[in-house]
Design an enzyme around this catalytic site. Structure first.
Site, mmCIF file in Angstrom:
data_model
loop_
_atom_site.group_PDB
_atom_site.id
_atom_site.type_symbol
_atom_site.label_atom_id
_atom_site.label_comp_id
_atom_site.label_asym_id
_atom_site.label_seq_id
_atom_site.Cartn_x
_atom_site.Cartn_y
_atom_site.Cartn_z
ATOM 1 N N PRO A 9 0.795 -1.219 0.000
ATOM 2 C CG PRO A 9 -0.338 -1.242 2.040
ATOM 3 C CD PRO A 9 0.519 -2.068 1.153
ATOM 4 C CG ASN A 10 -0.385 4.364 1.113
ATOM 5 O OD1 ASN A 10 -1.328 4.830 0.480
ATOM 6 N ND2 ASN A 10 -0.513 3.916 2.346
ATOM 7 N NE ARG A 17 3.063 7.124 1.914
ATOM 8 C CZ ARG A 17 3.599 6.066 2.521
ATOM 9 N NH1 ARG A 17 4.260 5.166 1.833
ATOM 10 N NH2 ARG A 17 3.457 5.918 3.814
ATOM 11 C CE1 TYR A 22 8.276 5.371 3.254
ATOM 12 C CE2 TYR A 22 6.782 7.215 3.524
ATOM 13 C CZ TYR A 22 7.238 5.979 3.926
ATOM 14 O OH TYR A 22 6.663 5.355 4.999
ATOM 15 C CG ASN A 74 8.235 -1.501 0.723
ATOM 16 O OD1 ASN A 74 7.541 -1.575 1.734
ATOM 17 N ND2 ASN A 74 8.925 -0.422 0.408
ATOM 18 C CB ALA A 77 0.903 0.075 6.566
ATOM 19 C CD GLU A 98 9.869 -6.884 5.987
ATOM 20 O OE1 GLU A 98 9.068 -7.816 6.178
ATOM 21 O OE2 GLU A 98 10.282 -6.127 6.885
ATOM 22 C CG HIS A 100 10.721 -1.729 5.178
ATOM 23 N ND1 HIS A 100 9.362 -1.653 5.004
ATOM 24 C CD2 HIS A 100 10.973 -2.935 5.719
ATOM 25 C CE1 HIS A 100 8.816 -2.773 5.440
ATOM 26 N NE2 HIS A 100 9.767 -3.572 5.878
ATOM 27 N NE ARG A 107 9.149 6.566 9.149
ATOM 28 C CZ ARG A 107 8.238 6.385 8.212
ATOM 29 N NH1 ARG A 107 8.412 5.456 7.286
ATOM 30 N NH2 ARG A 107 7.139 7.102 8.174
#
Length: 149
Positions: A9-10, A17, A22, A74, A77, A98, A100, A107
């Site tokens: 997502p996103n 965003r 990012y 990735n 969320a 994985e 990110h 964070r």
């Protein structure tokens, strides 16, 4: 060699965003980066993005049947709470990384926990979009260690 890159997502909103987190490169730029990596390595890199958990699970399961040699994911969320994606990853026996873009350990507290990472062979975070290239290199080395990649 066939590698599947899954973005959750996103991720399609890269460059839109939270640019301070990012970066300013958009999703099309990431796709072009991966395409170039595929050309340089002679590897087929397929990409998939969805904002829907079930679609991501379906694509992971499809990878089992379609000749995919490794997965870069990735989960966005979903990283922090999708045991369903974790179980789908655990069910396919191939190298998985994985990824990110940001440093999830620096964070918010909830971002520091990944339920999907234990189903992967490696986790890369905080290297920006270059982390995707590192993940591809990891899979190439895992699948073809004699090539020295």
């Amino acid at each position: 060699m066939k590698i599947l890159v899954i973005n959750g997502p996103n991720l399609n909103f890269l460059g839109i965003r939270e640019k301070a987190v990012y970066g300013t490169q958009d999703y099309a730029w990431l796709l072009s980066l991966l395409k170039k990596k595929g050309e340089e390595t002679g590897c087929q890199i397929d990409t998939f993005q969805s904002n829907h958990e079930g679609a991501i699970i379906d694509r992971i399961q499809e990878a089992y049947f379609d000749g995919t040699d490794g997965i870069v994911i990735n989960p966005g969320a979903y990283t922090h709470y999708s045991y369903a994606i974790r179980d789908a990853l655990a069910s396919v026996q191939m190298p998985k990384v994985e990824i990110h873009i940001s440093d999830i350990t620096a964070r918010e507290e909830f971002r520091k926990v990944s339920v999907t990472a234990p189903a992967c062979d490696r986790q890369i975070y905080g290297h920006g979009l270059d982390g995707y290239l590192e993940a591809v290199d990891f899979i190439l080395a895992a699948v073809c260690p004699e090539d020295g990649q």
